[in-house]
Design a protein around this motif. Sequence first.
Motif, PDB file in Angstrom:
ATOM      1  N   THR A 186      50.867 -57.109  25.853  1.00 20.21           N
ATOM      2  CA  THR A 186      49.397 -56.789  25.722  1.00 20.21           C
ATOM      3  C   THR A 186      48.773 -57.579  26.870  1.00 20.21           C
ATOM      4  OG1 THR A 186      49.529 -56.317  23.392  1.00 20.21           O
ATOM      5  CG2 THR A 186      47.366 -57.009  24.330  1.00 20.21           C
TER       6      THR A 186
ATOM      7  N   HIS B  23      52.688 -61.097  24.959  1.00 17.89           N
ATOM      8  CA  HIS B  23      51.047 -61.156  25.501  1.00 17.89           C
ATOM      9  C   HIS B  23      51.110 -61.995  26.613  1.00 17.89           C
ATOM     10  CE1 HIS B  23      49.529 -60.599  21.199  1.00 17.89           C
ATOM     11  NE2 HIS B  23      50.624 -61.139  20.942  1.00 17.89           N
TER      12      HIS B  23
ATOM     13  N   ASP C  64      43.982 -54.524  28.774  1.00 21.69           N
ATOM     14  CA  ASP C  64      44.213 -53.705  27.544  1.00 21.69           C
ATOM     15  C   ASP C  64      43.031 -54.160  26.722  1.00 21.69           C
ATOM     16  OD1 ASP C  64      46.858 -52.417  28.259  1.00 21.69           O
ATOM     17  OD2 ASP C  64      47.601 -54.361  28.060  1.00 21.69           O
TER      18      ASP C  64
ATOM     19  N   ARG D 154      47.543 -57.291  18.675  1.00 23.45           N
ATOM     20  CA  ARG D 154      48.611 -56.544  19.292  1.00 23.45           C
ATOM     21  C   ARG D 154      49.177 -55.631  18.271  1.00 23.45           C
ATOM     22  NH1 ARG D 154      52.702 -56.141  23.192  1.00 23.45           N
ATOM     23  NH2 ARG D 154      54.595 -55.706  22.321  1.00 23.45           N
TER      24      ARG D 154
ATOM     25  N   GLN E 236      49.399 -51.708  19.014  1.00 22.76           N
ATOM     26  CA  GLN E 236      50.727 -51.041  19.185  1.00 22.76           C
ATOM     27  C   GLN E 236      50.876 -49.671  18.104  1.00 22.76           C
ATOM     28  OE1 GLN E 236      54.119 -52.604  20.703  1.00 22.76           O
ATOM     29  NE2 GLN E 236      52.359 -52.425  22.160  1.00 22.76           N
TER      30      GLN E 236
END
Length: 335
Positions: free
Chosen positions: A3, A29, A68, A295, A299
């Motif tokens: 991410t 991350h 993102d 995250r 996802q």
Amino acid sequence: MATRWGICAAGLIAHDFVTAVRTLPSAEHTIAAVAARSSDRARDFASRHSISKAYGSYEDLAKDPDIDVVYVGTVHTTHVDVASLMMKWGKSILCEKPLAVNLKEARQLTSLAREKNVFLMEALWSRFFPAWIELENQIKSGAIGDIKLVTANFGIKLGDNPSDRYTKKELAGGALLDLGVYPLSFASFVLSGLKPDKVVAAANLMETGVDKQVGMTLVYPSSKIANLCVSFEAESPRDAYVIGTKGIIKVPYPFWCPTKLETPSGVLEYPLPKSDTPFNYQNSAGLSYEAAEVRRCLQAGKKESDRMPLSQSEMVMGLMDEIRRQVGVEYPQDM
């Protein structure tokens, strides 16, 4: 794929957030860019944190296609403008608390997130601490029976020359917006989002017209009451209790970012993630928990978190509006 985080701010809390994210797996991350109000601040922050991109304007970060989600760590009076800018460019948002200055602004953000079909979450990090998650499990298991009373206090003593953000009306100062989100959110959390039937509040005000101490009683259906207080006048124990018909659970200091939970069956401990880089604020390593939640949601294709839904952000903001109305604190943003 990791991410890719954009950081919108270069202050103390942004430092802590980036440092906390770095305790998570790098395969999951990465800090891709930072933006600040000046190029110098952005470049300095990027240099200290080994971030490859530094932007001297928030708009440049918003336009970056390789981001993102954006962490908005600016002062709360700018949340609505900064987060709106990011969402208009299709960015998902993790926005520091309080989400906005009032309910009108909060609804503006939640409506825009739904219009742009992007993820939005208020960074109420407390909800993702293992101790809070276990507290929820204990309540649902019936360990303390039916909850009847919730108490939480958050009092600190400001220094002789406090920052303007604590004292000025134009900066939406006061103890309630700075600290009150924690006890109010705690009550909402342990009572499963139940809306109170009645709110009664009293406050002491500063000469600037913002609150320096607030006491709040919230009366809920089924004979449940929350007694909460916040203060800039003196340090309080800063713990919280959930009192049921069969027992009591204590969330000891600091209740908003705890590493312990005192239950009827004993004390449970939850060590924080380790970091070689020092933090500015207490237990900031726990900011990693909310980053992991973001995250997980991205996802799964979620547009809001099940553990921190937008409806809860709106409800708590509405409660703060009502409390300010009762004690006579009005901001320019309310006009």
